[in-house]
Design an enzyme around this catalytic site. Structure first.
Site, PDB file in Angstrom:
ATOM      1  N   HIS A  66       0.901  -1.300   0.119  1.00 15.51           N
ATOM      2  CA  HIS A  66       0.067  -0.067   0.056  1.00 15.51           C
ATOM      3  C   HIS A  66       0.853   1.227  -0.082  1.00 15.51           C
ATOM      4  CE1 HIS A  66      -4.067   1.420  -0.211  1.00 15.51           C
ATOM      5  NE2 HIS A  66      -4.756   0.242   0.711  1.00 15.51           N
ATOM      6  N   ASP A 289      -9.428  -8.059 -18.615  1.00 17.36           N
ATOM      7  CA  ASP A 289      -9.426  -8.980 -19.499  1.00 17.36           C
ATOM      8  C   ASP A 289      -8.051  -8.999 -20.014  1.00 17.36           C
ATOM      9  OD1 ASP A 289      -9.918 -10.770 -21.380  1.00 17.36           O
ATOM     10  OD2 ASP A 289     -11.799  -9.710 -22.335  1.00 17.36           O
TER      11      ASP A 289
END
Length: 356
Positions: A66, A289
């Site tokens: 993070h 995708d």
């Protein structure tokens, strides 16, 4: 150093794993342990593991610090990586490294007392477990109706679920811990980009989010759902417009200092507060995708480290017919939640996932 890339073979079909899904096994699909303090500086800030099932199914596991990204930046990176992989260069999101750093100038370091405050906020030794609960659309609609009030006439799905889970987390805590003077602190992750007057795009790179805090007294016998949703809504509204502008530039550190001072006061009391953090991953990763189609399912995390806090992550269900809540809590408190009949009237505990 680059980004480490690993490949692993999984000795079963993907459908078998999804049918008998055990949350903690998700850690096996990741290159590094999930959600723990970063103490080893030799570990890469990002790593990827490609998991190949015997049926030909693929699970991509990513570990990312993070310190490097927030959810929006991670989403932009993965979408761009996928677009590059299939040759759709027009879909690549070109990173903007300047806007965020000009509005929020980097600092060499925070004062030590603030680092200690963040440590108190996020890490407490204990035994933490994660469970996946699913709320279908009918349950969510009912909770939204219960969460309505004059101040919040149209609560969102996430606002209603946040208030509902917070309410039952508090009930679980009260069942385990004694003391009527304790408070529960909710912190909700807020993406600052769209809330700025000069809106920042999703291509603006970095950790451009902050935590919206709300508090509730655990000594109160029982709270109505709409009361808690009011507090959640009010906390998030604190980052709209002029309030967010005050976080910018060199003067922004003063605003953040006030926030840290407020948290420091909360943690300085003899009876330490409970903390419940909420974040939403909806629309971040579900349409990426790489050329094999969109992911059937996005898992959030397995077993966390030994020092952590209560964390709830919202994500979409595979068929878009509800919302998953990945709840990480103290083991004893989560056992109470898993047997809370009122909670389970709306939430299904870790149902199997069908590929059909």
């Amino acid at each position: 150093m680059g980004v480490p890339y690993l490949e692993a073979r999984v000795n079963c079909c993907m459908s078998e794993f999804l049918e008998h899904q055990e949350t903690e096994l998700l850690n096996l699909f990741l290159p590094y342990h999930v959600f723990r303090k970063e103490t080893d500086t030799s570990v890469a800030l990002m790593a990827v593991q490609m998991n190949l099932f015997v049926c030909g199914g693929i699970a991509i596991g990513v570990s990312c610090s993070h310190k490097l990204v927030d959810g929006t930046t991670a989403s932009s990176f993965f979408h761009s990586w996928a677009a590059t992989s299939i040759g759709s260069l027009e879909k690549v999101i070109h990173p903007n490294f300047t806007d965020g750093s000009s509005l929020f100038p980097p600092r060499d370091s925070l004062p030590q007392k603030y680092l200690a405050t963040m440590d108190n906020l996020w890490f407490r030794e204990g035994v933490y477990v994660t469970r996946r609960f699913v709320f279908d659309n009918k349950a969510i609609a009912t909770l939204r109706a219960k969460a309505k009030s004059e101040r919040v006439p149209k609560p969102t799905r996430i606002e209603a679920l946040t208030g509902f889970i917070w309410k039952h987390c508090m009930e679980a805590s009260k069942a385990i811990k004694s003391g009527s003077n304790r408070i529960s602190i909710l912190v909700q992750a807020v993406n600052l980009r769209p809330r700025m007057k000069s809106h920042l795009s999703d291509s603006s790179i970095g950790n451009q989010f902050w935590w919206a805090p709300a508090a509730a007294d655990l000594g109160v016998e029982e709270r109505e759902l709409y009361e808690l949703v009011d507090r959640v809504k009010e906390a998030i509204a604190g980052f709209d417009g002029d309030c967010t502008e005050g976080l910018q530039g060199d003067e922004g550190l003063s605003a953040f200092s006030g926030y840290f001072d407020q948290l420091e006061d909360m943690f300085s009391v003899e009876i330490k507060p409970d903390v419940c953090a909420f974040t939403c991953w909806i629309r971040l990763f579900n349409d990426i995708d790489f050329g094999w189609g969109k992911p059937f399912w996005v898992g959030c995390n397995g077993k966390v480290g030994p020092a952590f806090r209560n964390l709830i992550i919202f994500n979409e269900t595979p068929w878009g017919n509800g919302i998953e809540a990945w709840v990480t809590m103290d083991e004893k408190e989560l056992a109470i939640l898993e047997n809370d009949s009122e909670f389970l009237a709306f939430a299904s505990s870790n149902p199997s996932i069908s590929c059909a």
